[in-house]
Design a protein around this motif. Structure first.
Motif, PDB file in Angstrom:
ATOM      1  N   GLN A 139       0.828  -1.206   0.000  1.00  0.00           N
ATOM      2  CA  GLN A 139       0.000   0.000   0.000  1.00  0.00           C
ATOM      3  C   GLN A 139       0.863   1.255   0.000  1.00  0.00           C
ATOM      4  O   GLN A 139       1.778   1.377   0.823  1.00  0.00           O
ATOM      5  N   SER A 140       0.555   2.173  -0.942  1.00  0.00           N
ATOM      6  CA  SER A 140       1.341   3.412  -1.046  1.00  0.00           C
ATOM      7  C   SER A 140       1.055   4.311   0.152  1.00  0.00           C
ATOM      8  O   SER A 140      -0.044   4.296   0.712  1.00  0.00           O
TER       9      SER A 140
ATOM     10  N   ILE B 149     -12.050  -1.104   4.324  1.00  0.00           N
ATOM     11  CA  ILE B 149     -11.637  -1.944   3.188  1.00  0.00           C
ATOM     12  C   ILE B 149     -12.062  -1.308   1.863  1.00  0.00           C
ATOM     13  O   ILE B 149     -11.262  -1.185   0.929  1.00  0.00           O
ATOM     14  N   MET B 150     -13.325  -0.878   1.770  1.00  0.00           N
ATOM     15  CA  MET B 150     -13.830  -0.415   0.470  1.00  0.00           C
ATOM     16  C   MET B 150     -13.194   0.911   0.046  1.00  0.00           C
ATOM     17  O   MET B 150     -13.024   1.165  -1.140  1.00  0.00           O
ATOM     18  N   SER B 151     -12.806   1.762   1.004  1.00  0.00           N
ATOM     19  CA  SER B 151     -12.157   3.023   0.600  1.00  0.00           C
ATOM     20  C   SER B 151     -10.839   2.700  -0.115  1.00  0.00           C
ATOM     21  O   SER B 151     -10.488   3.340  -1.117  1.00  0.00           O
ATOM     22  N   LYS B 152     -10.125   1.667   0.359  1.00  0.00           N
ATOM     23  CA  LYS B 152      -8.841   1.296  -0.272  1.00  0.00           C
ATOM     24  C   LYS B 152      -9.082   0.648  -1.635  1.00  0.00           C
ATOM     25  O   LYS B 152      -8.365   0.883  -2.595  1.00  0.00           O
ATOM     26  N   LYS B 153     -10.128  -0.176  -1.720  1.00  0.00           N
ATOM     27  CA  LYS B 153     -10.447  -0.828  -3.006  1.00  0.00           C
ATOM     28  C   LYS B 153     -10.841   0.232  -4.042  1.00  0.00           C
ATOM     29  O   LYS B 153     -10.445   0.167  -5.199  1.00  0.00           O
ATOM     30  N   LEU B 154     -11.643   1.210  -3.612  1.00  0.00           N
ATOM     31  CA  LEU B 154     -12.106   2.237  -4.565  1.00  0.00           C
ATOM     32  C   LEU B 154     -10.951   3.161  -4.971  1.00  0.00           C
ATOM     33  O   LEU B 154     -10.875   3.591  -6.118  1.00  0.00           O
ATOM     34  N   ALA B 155     -10.029   3.419  -4.041  1.00  0.00           N
ATOM     35  CA  ALA B 155      -8.889   4.289  -4.377  1.00  0.00           C
ATOM     36  C   ALA B 155      -7.957   3.611  -5.372  1.00  0.00           C
ATOM     37  O   ALA B 155      -7.313   4.258  -6.180  1.00  0.00           O
ATOM     38  N   LEU B 156      -7.888   2.278  -5.338  1.00  0.00           N
ATOM     39  CA  LEU B 156      -7.030   1.555  -6.289  1.00  0.00           C
ATOM     40  C   LEU B 156      -7.631   1.612  -7.692  1.00  0.00           C
ATOM     41  O   LEU B 156      -6.905   1.629  -8.686  1.00  0.00           O
TER      42      LEU B 156
END
Ligand code: URA
Length: 433
Positions: free
Chosen positions: A153-154, A184-191
């Motif tokens: 993760q950056s 979890i979903m904030s990281k998935k959406l940011a990717l």
């Protein structure tokens, strides 16, 4: 807007407005809301939950708190796969090359171990030379070339989650469905992948200890992904015993290779095929049966293993361990755990096994701890197996200074026996879409 009113509204179950949630997250990231007020709000969420609208706004506010990646330079539809965390969970290492061999592009951002659960990046770092910190253009280039790449993760991605997660970890506010979902979903959406496949674990080794809670978390995450315009499915899967036979970083890498070689079948293989099939079907709309066949074929004809090796090399990994596992599995000490009981194994408490691995050096007790990549446990007898007193039930490995007999006692206490024959049950409990 002020934090006192926001805490008070959630305490009284009054729905927050979108601008209040964005203000709360931005102000906390900027240091304008102190930890004690944020903690009070998080605890109010734990007790009173949030509405779906509030969870969506919280996820979006967290996603927008930092950098977002653009996957449009990857040719084709992209998919991301995420597990809510388990013990012995090396599925990403298998599902990504299998799906890639079947024509899916998987740009994968993974994490490190958390508490008793392992992390894909720690596992990959047991391969000499492997670099999980490649820049964005190298990352997307490798995905275009082989079909998948895995990065850690950056620093700038979803800073709100980093700050809030650290606070939740120390204020007993982790186990809340809207908080886990938004994290979890904030990281998935940011990717920014087009499709998201979730593996929501249920059982003793998971954050969700029962199937009902796992189902609620899965439904909430799928709804949030769809409201954000993504294709999404969640598999609810059993984490009531460790996944596969190996727990620990280098041990799990070699177990993943054994699966990709087609030499190991069983629950881990079954789960990987189901996850990969759901990724393939979601992206390519093949139908699940055809997707399962394609996934199995990619293992039988070694195309998934070839892609795995190619990606490791492009990320700097020395792949000579593929032909000689001793290159990475070189623990200084080995200790066989002997059963004093006889009977059928009825349960193996995954959390206790995960914690025993941490004691062996495979995980971190504090954030700064370094990892012993050779440490871990091989489970020699699984749920449903018959064990005679005197049988080796597990084998411990470590290169660290630790009290092996004490850890063996701890690991053995994870195992329950029954006089009756036990059926292990299905690994996939349900699919939510
Ligand atoms: N994994 C996450 O990233 N966040 C959570 O809250 C729980 C598991």
């Amino acid at each position: 807007m002020n934090m006192y009113n926001i805490i008070s509204k959630t305490k009284k179950r009054i729905e927050l407005e979108k601008d209040e949630i964005f203000w709360l997250i931005n102000s906390y990231v900027e240091g304008k809301v102190p930890d004690y007020q944020m903690s009070a709000w998080l605890m109010a969420v734990c007790f009173n939950s949030l509405t779906q609208k509030e969870t969506l706004y919280l996820t979006q506010a967290m996603r927008d708190s930092g950098e977002k990646l653009d996957m449009s330079c990857i040719d084709g539809i992209t998919a991301d796969k995420h597990s809510t965390g388990g013990v012995g969970d090396k599925t990403t290492l298998i599902v990504a090359p299998v799906a890639a061999a079947c024509g899916v592009k998987m740009p994968k951002m993974s994490g490190r171990g958390l508490g008793h659960t392992g992390g894909t990046i720690d596992k990959l770092e047991s391969i000499p030379g492997f670099n999980p910190c490649i820049d964005y253009s190298t990352f997307t280039d490798i995905v275009n070339k082989t079909g998948f790449a895995i990065v850690s993760q950056s620093g700038n991605l979803v800073p709100a989650d980093k700050k809030i997660y650290a606070l939740r970890d120390t204020t007993a506010t982790v186990d809340s469905i809207p908080l886990i979902c938004s994290s979890i979903m904030s990281k998935k959406l940011a990717l920014g992948a087009d499709c998201i496949i979730l593996d929501v674990k249920s059982g003793s080794g998971a954050f969700m200890k029962n199937e009902q809670d796992a189902r609620s978390l899965a439904s909430e995450m799928v709804s949030i992904a769809k409201l954000a315009g993504k294709k999404c499915r969640a598999l609810i899967t059993d984490m009531d015993e460790p996944l596969g036979s190996c727990i620990g970083n280098s041990l799990e890498i070699t177990e993943a290779v054994e699966i990709l070689r087609g030499r190991q079948k069983g629950r881990l293989y079954d789960l990987c095929i189901e996850l990969a099939a759901n990724v393939i079907d979601t992206v390519l709309c093949t139908g699940l049966d055809a997707a399962r066949t394609a996934a199995k074929t990619s293992i039988e004809n070694s195309s998934a293993l070839e892609i795995f090796i190619k990606t490791l090399k492009l990320q700097g990994g020395d792949v000579s361990f593929i032909d000689d596992y001793n290159i990475i599995n070189r623990a200084a000490q080995k200790y066989e755990v002997i059963s004093e009981n006889s009977g059928y194994i009825s349960h193996i408490d995954s959390e206790l096994i995960g914690l025993s691995c941490v004691e062996l050096g495979a995980g971190r007790k504090v954030k700064e701890s370094s990892i012993d990549s050779t440490a871990g446990i091989v489970i020699n007898k699984h749920k449903g197996d018959f064990v005679e007193s005197g049988d080796v039930i597990m084998t411990l490995y470590t290169s660290s200074q630790c009290d092996l007999s004490k850890i063996a006692e701890m690991a053995l206490s994870a195992v329950s026996f029954s006089k009756e024959q036990i059926c292990a049950g299905s690994i996939v409990l349900d699919i939510v879409q």
